[in-house]
Design a protein around this motif. Sequence first.
Motif, PDB file in Angstrom:
ATOM      1  N   TRP A   1      21.065   1.955  -5.236  1.00 22.08           N
ATOM      2  CA  TRP A   1      20.686   2.370  -6.584  1.00 22.08           C
ATOM      3  C   TRP A   1      21.841   3.123  -7.214  1.00 22.08           C
ATOM      4  CZ3 TRP A   1      19.435   4.306  -1.989  1.00 22.08           C
ATOM      5  CH2 TRP A   1      19.674   5.660  -1.746  1.00 22.08           C
ATOM      6  N   ASP A   2      21.790   3.285  -8.559  1.00 23.67           N
ATOM      7  CA  ASP A   2      22.886   3.948  -9.263  1.00 23.67           C
ATOM      8  C   ASP A   2      22.385   5.015 -10.225  1.00 23.67           C
ATOM      9  OD1 ASP A   2      21.756   2.362 -11.181  1.00 23.67           O
ATOM     10  OD2 ASP A   2      23.472   1.015 -11.404  1.00 23.67           O
ATOM     11  N   GLU A   3      21.260   5.639  -9.891  1.00 27.25           N
ATOM     12  CA  GLU A   3      20.704   6.697 -10.733  1.00 27.25           C
ATOM     13  C   GLU A   3      20.307   7.883  -9.866  1.00 27.25           C
ATOM     14  OE1 GLU A   3      16.770   5.633 -12.379  1.00 27.25           O
ATOM     15  OE2 GLU A   3      16.757   3.997 -10.905  1.00 27.25           O
ATOM     16  N   ARG A   4      20.005   9.000 -10.503  1.00 29.99           N
ATOM     17  CA  ARG A   4      19.540  10.182  -9.787  1.00 29.99           C
ATOM     18  C   ARG A   4      18.019  10.184  -9.837  1.00 29.99           C
ATOM     19  NH1 ARG A   4      22.333  14.109 -12.454  1.00 29.99           N
ATOM     20  NH2 ARG A   4      24.096  13.691 -11.066  1.00 29.99           N
ATOM     21  N   ALA A   5      17.394  10.270  -8.667  1.00 26.30           N
ATOM     22  CA  ALA A   5      15.937  10.155  -8.622  1.00 26.30           C
ATOM     23  C   ALA A   5      15.358  11.048  -7.539  1.00 26.30           C
ATOM     24  CB  ALA A   5      15.525   8.704  -8.368  1.00 26.30           C
ATOM     25  N   VAL A   6      14.060  11.298  -7.668  1.00 24.97           N
ATOM     26  CA  VAL A   6      13.274  11.903  -6.607  1.00 24.97           C
ATOM     27  C   VAL A   6      12.112  10.965  -6.330  1.00 24.97           C
ATOM     28  CG1 VAL A   6      11.675  13.752  -6.005  1.00 24.97           C
ATOM     29  CG2 VAL A   6      13.861  14.311  -7.037  1.00 24.97           C
ATOM     30  N   VAL A   7      11.939  10.608  -5.076  1.00 24.51           N
ATOM     31  CA  VAL A   7      10.824   9.755  -4.673  1.00 24.51           C
ATOM     32  C   VAL A   7       9.856  10.626  -3.888  1.00 24.51           C
ATOM     33  CG1 VAL A   7      10.124   7.678  -3.444  1.00 24.51           C
ATOM     34  CG2 VAL A   7      12.356   7.758  -4.571  1.00 24.51           C
ATOM     35  N   ILE A   8       8.643  10.783  -4.416  1.00 22.74           N
ATOM     36  CA  ILE A   8       7.661  11.626  -3.751  1.00 22.74           C
ATOM     37  C   ILE A   8       6.621  10.761  -3.034  1.00 22.74           C
ATOM     38  CG2 ILE A   8       7.997  13.521  -5.372  1.00 22.74           C
ATOM     39  CD1 ILE A   8       5.380  12.751  -6.710  1.00 22.74           C
ATOM     40  N   GLY A   9       5.988  11.351  -2.023  1.00 21.83           N
ATOM     41  CA  GLY A   9       4.983  10.643  -1.261  1.00 21.83           C
ATOM     42  C   GLY A   9       3.731  10.385  -2.077  1.00 21.83           C
ATOM     43  N   SER A  10       2.971   9.402  -1.658  1.00 18.15           N
ATOM     44  CA  SER A  10       1.796   8.976  -2.408  1.00 18.15           C
ATOM     45  C   SER A  10       0.800  10.103  -2.648  1.00 18.15           C
ATOM     46  CB  SER A  10       1.096   7.832  -1.652  1.00 18.15           C
ATOM     47  OG  SER A  10      -0.020   7.367  -2.347  1.00 18.15           O
ATOM     48  N   PHE A  11       0.732  11.073  -1.743  1.00 18.73           N
ATOM     49  CA  PHE A  11      -0.302  12.097  -1.822  1.00 18.73           C
ATOM     50  C   PHE A  11       0.243  13.480  -2.168  1.00 18.73           C
ATOM     51  CE2 PHE A  11      -1.340   8.907   1.434  1.00 18.73           C
ATOM     52  CZ  PHE A  11      -2.364   8.248   0.742  1.00 18.73           C
TER      53      PHE A  11
END
Length: 358
Positions: free
Chosen positions: A148-158
């Motif tokens: 990927w080429d962006e800044r992100a935060v991926v959080i858990g489903s819950f």
Amino acid sequence: MRGEYKVPGGKLVAVELDVVDGALSDVRLSGDFFLEPDEALAVIDGALEGLPTTTATHALAEAVDAALAEAATAGTLAGPVAMVGFDARSVAVAARRALGLATTWEDHTFEVLRPGPLPVRTLAALDQVLTEELAEGLRGPTLRFWDWDERAVVIGSFQSLSNELDPVGVAKHGVTVVRRISGGGAMFMEAGNCVTFSLVVPASLVDGLSFEQSYAFLDAWVLEALASIGVEAYFSGMNDVASPAGKLAGSAQKRLAGGAVLHHMTMAYDIDSDKMLEVLRIGREKLSDKGTKSANKRVDPLRSQTGMAREAIVDAFEASFKRLYRTVDSELRPDELDRAEKLVATKFATPEWIARVP
């Protein structure tokens, strides 16, 4: 028929059997495990004899445990039972594999996907697409590396959106917020600072394994891949991988009713902890526990321990997986990307999904 199961961190368990009138017959247990007293081997064989082929893994294991307990109570064994390097569940898994109801790595050909940079929400949507496609019989098991080429935060489903993220930091650093379909913790992901992969497998591959056992089972190849680049690693807790220098990676899973399992892992390559601490609320507490309070700190276990470029590490992981298992190089189909983009629009980019746990 013969089935084998290598206990993670333990021994090889093999079960040979026949099927007569829909029931197990002539069951023979073997392996490089340790078992005392000798007479317990015949008790285990007898416990499985005559059980229906449809018996679930947990019921097979319960039958073994009950037979051993009964024999011990009756005094028909020379001493207390000691099962070292295996247990009743591992015997049950081997029996299910002999019946073809549980599979091994060798039973599958894995498609390896490296599609190049994609938006992080699209990458998360592809988790759902490819897992559903395996359940629907539209694609086989896959190993897919993220880029990927962006800044992100991926959080858990819950996870709670407000508990995990600081909106000021999110806005300041232009962070894309993504909620994935699996559980687990938050991942701060700038381009090039993590190594992430998704593994989609049939449920038969983890048949009879507890969730904790399945993490170690599906991540065993990762320890070999890390060893190949000079990193000593081991399992830590239920779903983490660590080295003597600290935590390296965390895994998460999602199991679909159709018989498919999504398993993915993120490894820290070179994370800017200053930004992470401004974006993730929970990250502040985690790093404070480690005594990290000052600025200009980086979380860089893979970079510092290997001196390798991120792309070279991904190459090494791909090569290790291909050495261990039967694979074929593959690509995402246009219809899969289209399906993922529709999911982004209708689910992954919507406030309802992102804030489903406020």
